[in-house]
Design a protein around this motif. Structure first.
Motif, short mmCIF file in Angstrom:
data_model
loop_
_atom_site.label_atom_id
_atom_site.label_comp_id
_atom_site.label_asym_id
_atom_site.label_seq_id
_atom_site.Cartn_x
_atom_site.Cartn_y
_atom_site.Cartn_z
N THR A 106 0.86 -1.16 0.00
CA THR A 106 0.00 0.00 0.00
C THR A 106 0.89 1.21 0.00
N GLY A 160 3.13 3.69 0.89
CA GLY A 160 3.95 3.94 2.05
C GLY A 160 4.69 2.75 2.61
N MET A 182 9.98 5.52 -0.07
CA MET A 182 9.46 6.84 0.30
C MET A 182 10.00 7.91 -0.63
N ASP A 235 7.81 10.79 -1.99
CA ASP A 235 8.12 12.20 -1.73
C ASP A 235 8.22 12.99 -3.03
N VAL A 248 4.79 13.95 -4.29
CA VAL A 248 4.27 15.11 -3.58
C VAL A 248 4.96 16.38 -4.07
N ALA A 296 -2.85 16.26 -0.99
CA ALA A 296 -2.78 14.92 -0.42
C ALA A 296 -3.69 13.97 -1.19
N GLU A 349 1.02 -1.10 8.48
CA GLU A 349 1.49 -0.39 7.31
C GLU A 349 1.42 1.12 7.53
N THR A 382 4.43 2.26 9.27
CA THR A 382 5.63 2.28 8.44
C THR A 382 6.04 3.72 8.14
N TRP A 383 5.05 4.51 7.88
CA TRP A 383 5.32 5.93 7.63
C TRP A 383 6.07 6.55 8.78
N ALA A 396 9.65 5.51 9.06
CA ALA A 396 10.48 6.05 7.98
C ALA A 396 10.81 7.51 8.24
N TYR A 397 9.83 8.26 8.75
CA TYR A 397 10.10 9.64 9.10
C TYR A 397 11.18 9.72 10.16
N GLN A 451 14.60 14.08 4.90
CA GLN A 451 14.71 13.62 3.52
C GLN A 451 13.35 13.59 2.84
N PHE A 452 12.31 13.46 3.64
CA PHE A 452 10.97 13.33 3.06
C PHE A 452 10.09 14.50 3.46
N GLY A 453 10.63 15.68 3.31
CA GLY A 453 9.93 16.88 3.74
C GLY A 453 8.59 17.06 3.06
N ASN A 454 8.55 16.81 1.77
CA ASN A 454 7.29 16.98 1.03
C ASN A 454 6.20 16.12 1.63
N LEU A 455 6.56 14.89 1.84
CA LEU A 455 5.61 13.93 2.37
C LEU A 455 5.17 14.34 3.77
N ALA A 461 5.04 17.18 5.09
CA ALA A 461 4.20 18.39 5.12
C ALA A 461 2.72 18.06 4.97
N ILE A 462 2.42 16.96 4.28
CA ILE A 462 1.01 16.67 4.04
C ILE A 462 0.52 15.48 4.85
N ASP A 465 -2.89 15.72 6.37
CA ASP A 465 -3.99 15.60 5.41
C ASP A 465 -4.17 14.15 4.96
N LEU A 466 -3.06 13.47 4.78
CA LEU A 466 -3.10 12.10 4.25
C LEU A 466 -3.91 11.17 5.15
#
Lengths: 237, 237
Positions: free
Chosen positions: A120, A122, A126, A130, A133, A147, B178, B181-182, B185-186, B192-196, B198-199, B202-203
């Motif tokens: 799924t 994520g 990443m 990223d 996005v 999003a 799952e 997992t996000w 990873a953060y 490294q995943f700033g874009n992700l 940021a949202i 919302d996600l």
DNA sequence: GGGTTAAGTCAATACCTTTGACTAAGAGAT
DNA sequence: ATCTCTTAGTCAAAGGTATTGACTTAACCC
């Protein structure tokens, strides 16, 4: 005298200690799936492929399901190897991401079908997520909707590619049979399906990959349109 | 004295002759899949559900695979029961067709996952397929492209709904895993995943069904746009 | 060299699909 | 009403599957 039975079978010596690793097992799984298909992916055969006992894999993966997850991960890793977002060409970036998934899935259809439902948004990679996005932000999509469009792109890539792989997996014979379903349906009720019949010639010439590309174009066109509207200050009402 | 063992087990009398029919078997299969899930769909359990021997189904279906095909057919039949195209509201017709597939798949996720890869455009329910073509014609899509857009809609409905069902089937626990997992990873590579990142707020709020609806809207917007261009005589170059 | 640990093996369990032989239910003929 | 025949339902068994627990032994550490 621990010499095994003197039959014709080569007795296969016990493997040395570090012979099996998760990486090697995943690689062998992928090869088995690619070459022999979904039904051949069983623990006994995998063990044989590795020159090991049929239960040896359980020393490295708790269950077959665990192994499937690892294969899924490998697939995405392969898809996004040496991926780099294409700078300010946001559309190019999105097309690249989606086509990488599609290409990988179609070249490993059995593995893709197996792991498709397990991947799924994520689970890994990443970096690509990223980049998607980032691309949408470059396009000028404002924040709460962004999003949502991200999910549209991510789900599109994964779900549609998975579906493509599923179709790819069916025997040629079955695919043929499904094609003839059309013909028989026409025969039983010729005029009831006039619309369909009128385009049947065109339909035959369409490849599933082309449908994927077209759907992606349609999605991106709309996203671009909405981005443009957002930039000029109009709202979506 | 044909009385069986006097143990506590009720000995279950032999079923009368016409007790099993393909229809009843498919209905029982669907119920079993809905209530007990994919793993419970085995011939022994199906037989028990029907009050019959575990091999009785083989008198009506040559193999389990054949039965799966029949279940797939039932699913589409259910989806398009009392379907009627919505006249000149072409967009409404297309939305209706896609949402019928989605609704049916999501209410029978196990059955949908099982039969998803076995259903391709044209296996049954030609009426709906014909209505899709009719709707595109009403929209004003010219003829060679029309077939392509037809495939886009049909594949969208089937593949995306199938994917939704696949996700639905995973245990809540796995879905939860799952999601986390996000978070991990953060944690490992925060910037490294700033874009992700940021949202991410919302996600979390987005439902898969909403993504489906949005994707459909995007596709239809683009199709409408192209139809308009075609009507005013411009070509797509 | 001896001991430890865990990787590879073996044997066994409890399922699964599918097949072939058997049996009897119920239809049709007389 | 009985007799026959077809075939739906049953039974037993073969061959495959995932997974587990007990075992051996290769390779590391001291």
């Amino acid at each position: 005298m621990s010499t095994p039975k003197a039959s014709g079978e080569a007795p296969r010596r016990r493997l040395p200690r570090g012979a099996l690793t998760p990486e090697r097992i995943v690689t062998a799984s992928l090869a088995l799936l690619d070459e022999q298909g979904l039904a051949a992916f069983t623990m006994p055969r995998l063990g044989r492929t590795l020159g090991a006992d049929q239960t040896a894999v359980y020393r490295h993966f708790a269950s077959k399901d665990d192994l499937v997850l690892a294969v899924a991960d490998r697939l995405l890793t392969e898809a996004f190897e040496d991926f780099e977002p294409a700078g300010d060409d946001w559309r190019g970036t999105l097309v690249d991401v989606c086509q990488r998934v599609r290409t990988t899935y179609v070249s490993h259809p059995a593995a893709a079908v197996l792991s498709g439902p397990r991947i799924t948004t994520g689970s890994s990679e990443m970096k690509a997520a990223d980049a998607v996005v980032g691309a949408l932000r470059t396009a000028g999509i404002p924040d709460p909707e962004l999003a949502l469009y991200y999910r549209v792109i991510a789900d599109f890539a994964l779900l549609w590619s998975g579906g493509l792989a599923g179709f790819r997996i069916l025997d040629e014979s079955i695919q043929e049979a499904e094609r003839t379903t059309w013909a028989t349906a026409y025969a039983t009720a010729p005029d009831q399906f006039g619309n369909l019949h009128a385009i049947s010639g065109d339909l035959d010439r369409i490849e599933s990959e082309q449908v994927f590309d077209t759907a992606l174009e349609l999605l991106l066109d709309s996203i671009a349109e909405r981005a443009a509207r957002a930039r000029t200050g109009q709202d979506t009402a």
